[in-house]
Design an enzyme around this catalytic site. Structure first.
Site, PDB file in Angstrom:
ATOM      1  N   SER A   1       0.779  -0.967   0.015  1.00  0.00           N
ATOM      2  CA  SER A   1      -0.105  -0.100  -0.074  1.00  0.00           C
ATOM      3  C   SER A   1       0.883   1.352   0.035  1.00  0.00           C
ATOM      4  CB  SER A   1      -0.816  -0.035   1.118  1.00  0.00           C
ATOM      5  OG  SER A   1       0.002  -0.131   2.416  1.00  0.00           O
TER       6      SER A   1
ATOM      7  N   THR B   1     -38.747  27.236 -12.087  1.00  0.00           N
ATOM      8  CA  THR B   1     -39.021  25.814 -11.344  1.00  0.00           C
ATOM      9  C   THR B   1     -39.308  25.090 -12.543  1.00  0.00           C
ATOM     10  OG1 THR B   1     -41.419  26.512 -11.308  1.00  0.00           O
ATOM     11  CG2 THR B   1     -40.317  27.058  -9.450  1.00  0.00           C
TER      12      THR B   1
ATOM     13  N   SER C   1     -12.780  23.574 -29.765  1.00  0.00           N
ATOM     14  CA  SER C   1     -13.069  22.407 -30.431  1.00  0.00           C
ATOM     15  C   SER C   1     -11.901  22.113 -31.329  1.00  0.00           C
ATOM     16  CB  SER C   1     -14.405  22.426 -31.060  1.00  0.00           C
ATOM     17  OG  SER C   1     -14.392  21.639 -32.224  1.00  0.00           O
TER      18      SER C   1
ATOM     19  N   LYS D   1     -16.481  27.234 -31.169  1.00  0.00           N
ATOM     20  CA  LYS D   1     -16.815  26.740 -30.025  1.00  0.00           C
ATOM     21  C   LYS D   1     -16.017  27.111 -28.700  1.00  0.00           C
ATOM     22  CE  LYS D   1     -19.348  23.616 -29.290  1.00  0.00           C
ATOM     23  NZ  LYS D   1     -19.382  22.219 -29.560  1.00  0.00           N
TER      24      LYS D   1
ATOM     25  N   TYR E   1      -9.784  -5.656  12.839  1.00  0.00           N
ATOM     26  CA  TYR E   1      -9.254  -5.206  11.674  1.00  0.00           C
ATOM     27  C   TYR E   1      -9.160  -6.554  10.747  1.00  0.00           C
ATOM     28  CZ  TYR E   1      -5.558  -3.868   8.366  1.00  0.00           C
ATOM     29  OH  TYR E   1      -4.881  -3.646   7.100  1.00  0.00           O
TER      30      TYR E   1
ATOM     31  N   GLN F   1      -7.405  -1.437   4.312  1.00  0.00           N
ATOM     32  CA  GLN F   1      -6.391  -0.952   3.781  1.00  0.00           C
ATOM     33  C   GLN F   1      -6.749   0.004   2.572  1.00  0.00           C
ATOM     34  OE1 GLN F   1      -2.307  -2.516   3.239  1.00  0.00           O
ATOM     35  NE2 GLN F   1      -2.846  -2.808   1.023  1.00  0.00           N
TER      36      GLN F   1
ATOM     37  N   LYS G   1      -7.984   4.223   2.653  1.00  0.00           N
ATOM     38  CA  LYS G   1      -7.001   5.191   2.208  1.00  0.00           C
ATOM     39  C   LYS G   1      -7.045   5.760   0.755  1.00  0.00           C
ATOM     40  CE  LYS G   1      -4.023   3.080   4.692  1.00  0.00           C
ATOM     41  NZ  LYS G   1      -4.993   1.972   5.306  1.00  0.00           N
TER      42      LYS G   1
HETATM   43  N1  ARG Z   1      -0.771  -1.171   5.563  1.00  0.00           N
HETATM   44  C1  ARG Z   1      -1.975  -1.607   6.446  1.00  0.00           C
HETATM   45  C2  ARG Z   1      -3.404  -0.846   6.152  1.00  0.00           C
HETATM   46  O1  ARG Z   1      -3.249  -0.066   5.501  1.00  0.00           O
HETATM   47  C3  ARG Z   1      -1.645  -1.303   7.820  1.00  0.00           C
HETATM   48  C4  ARG Z   1      -2.043  -2.431   8.776  1.00  0.00           C
HETATM   49  C5  ARG Z   1      -1.444  -3.852   8.515  1.00  0.00           C
HETATM   50  N2  ARG Z   1      -1.976  -4.464   9.720  1.00  0.00           N
HETATM   51  C6  ARG Z   1      -2.149  -6.064   9.415  1.00  0.00           C
HETATM   52  N3  ARG Z   1      -2.415  -6.739  10.596  1.00  0.00           N
HETATM   53  N4  ARG Z   1      -1.858  -6.594   8.533  1.00  0.00           N
HETATM   54  O2  ARG Z   1      -4.254  -1.286   6.555  1.00  0.00           O
END
Ligand code: ARG
Length: 465
Positions: A28, A160, A282, A288, A322, A327, A330
């Site tokens: 990531s 309207t 254009s 345009k 978790y 992941q 984000k």
């Molecule tokens: N890169 C991971 C994320 O964004 C970090 C957390 C990883 N945790 C784990 N138990 N593998 O979620």
């Protein structure tokens, strides 16, 4: 950290390295490197707390802090050696720290897990993003208020069903968006209130056996308090969902304004002209001037809503706590903020520089019998007719004007008297678009006087001028 299984921080129990595709789907770093500074800040606070609680020696802490100084410097001057094979930003920072200071780096992760670490970083990032985005919304509001001030008395048709309804002022129309954006801004900033609790110290999910001080880390990172439940702390993502929901609603408003620009700048409306800086040509049709940026804002609002839905879909069936599904939170959140911020800046640029064709707008406002309500109101006020009857009489007068091919204000009074004998020439005073708009003096209404008041209030609230 050579090749082989030892390269991964969790590699102790593994005999072989991950497949290349495993690495590809798992990494990531390309996304979460944007939280590098937050990650360093989190580690600093954690190490200080560990030292304070005598879980870490003062010497180790000072080595860690000095190493993190260096890491921060490298991040800022662009020399930090990011390594994708280390999965994510957390492992990258820790691995670099190890290179810089050796053994004490290995003590930093005491009483912490990547699960509480990542979401601490993510909350810090989102908190800052909300503030930045709130300021961009204010900038757009400021641009709208300025233009509304210039056009407090410019008449345009109010619609309207996209059918001419009643004359309004352009300033009033623009201020409607200022109001929407104020609610957006308030939603955006409000997210930060609930977001502002610290997950750090929840460790993997169950808390830790070390005698940590979670109040201390929460305070050091500017959070109001530590999160009270470690399982909630590592798995909750409603702060991100809430932020994306707020952005999605705000983007919907940007899209509506963008759509108005698309309509107004079409030659059929010709209410407005985008500046050259915000028009595209254009490749084949030299005449345009296309409102591409407005069209893109319109499309991108759907993208932002899509990101909200994607994250909600990713979270909704996750059992506690978790899971790696989290992941991708984000990517979705960063992209939504980037997209929204770009759209907000584009809208501000367009609004600041757009030229309004006030003559065309005024002429359009006078078409479509837009003062028919004023006529009906006059019949109620001056002749004492019940509104329902006034509505009926007005309808017949409109039909007459339509048959004659003229506007209400140009219909001879004698013709009106043919419909209702008590009508006097006084009626002409309410049939112009200026009179119509000026007469709407109720609170929140469109008259230039009320609009000027609202502009003045907004200037004060936004501290303009
Ligand atoms: N890169 C991971 C994320 O964004 C970090 C957390 C990883 N945790 C784990 N138990 N593998 O979620």
């Amino acid at each position: 950290m050579a090749d082989g299984k030892g390269q991964m921080m969790w590699g102790g129990r593994f005999a072989a390295t991950p497949s290349a595709i495993m690495e590809e789907i798992n990494a990531s770093l390309d996304i979460d490197r944007r939280m590098a500074e937050e990650d360093v800040a989190g580690s600093r606070a954690h190490a200080d707390m560990l030292a304070e609680m005598a879980i870490l020696t003062a010497d180790d802490n000072s080595a860690i802090q000095t190493g993190l100084d260096q890491v921060m410097e490298e991040l800022r001057d662009g020399t930090f050696p990011f390594r994708r094979e280390l999965e994510d930003i957390h492992m990258n920072v820790e691995a670099r720290l190890k290179e810089l200071i050796g053994e004490p780096a290995g003590r930093l992760h005491t009483a912490r897990s990547r699960n509480d670490q990542v979401v601490t970083d993510f909350r810090l990032w989102t908190r800052r993003a909300l503030e930045r985005t709130g300021a961009l919304v204010t900038a757009l509001q400021a641009a709208l208020v300025r233009r509304a001030g210039e056009h407090a008395a410019s008449i345009m048709p109010g619609f309207t069903h996209l059918q001419t309804a009643q004359p309004v002022t352009l300033g009033h129309h623009l201020l409607a968006y200022v109001e929407m954006l104020e609610r957006d801004r308030s939603r955006i900033l409000d997210c930060a209130v609930r977001l502002n609790e610290c997950p750090l110290g929840a460790a993997a999910l169950a808390g830790t056996s070390f005698p940590i001080d979670r109040d201390m880390t929460a305070e050091a990172l500017g959070f109001a308090r530590p999160m009270a439940n470690s399982m909630d702390a590592v798995s909750a993502r409603d702060f991100a969902l809430e932020a994306l929901a707020a952005l999605s609603i705000a983007a919907t408003h940007l899209s509506r304004l963008a759509e108005e620009i698309v309509l107004w700048t079409s030659p059929q409306f010709a209410f407005a002209l985008l500046s050259d800086a915000w028009s595209t040509g254009s490749s084949i049709m030299p005449q345009k001037r296309n409102p591409d940026a407005a069209e893109l804002v319109r499309a991108k609002s759907a993208l932002i809503t899509g990101h909200f839905l994607a994250l909600q879909g990713a979270v909704k069936a996750l059992p506690l706590t978790y899971a790696k599904d989290l992941q991708d939170d984000k990517r979705l959140t960063f992209e939504a903020f980037d997209t929204f911020d770009l759209c907000a800046r584009a809208m501000t640029g367009m609004i600041e520089t757009i030229t309004f064709n006030t003559d065309t707008m005024r002429a359009a406002a006078a078409k479509g019998f837009s003062t028919a309500t004023d006529l009906a109101d006059w019949l109620v006020r001056e002749l004492g007719l019940p509104f329902r009857e006034a509505h009926h009489v007005t309808g017949r007068i409109v039909a007459l004007a339509e048959a004659r091919g003229c506007d209400l204000a140009d219909l001879p009074v004698a013709d009106m008297q043919g419909v209702h004998a008590d009508i006097t020439p006084d009626v002409l005073g309410v049939l112009t678009v200026e009179a119509s708009a000026a007469s709407r003096m109720s609170y929140g209404a469109t008259s230039p006087v009320r609009v000027a008041e609202q502009v003045a209030q907004w200037q004060q609230r936004l501290r303009l001028e």
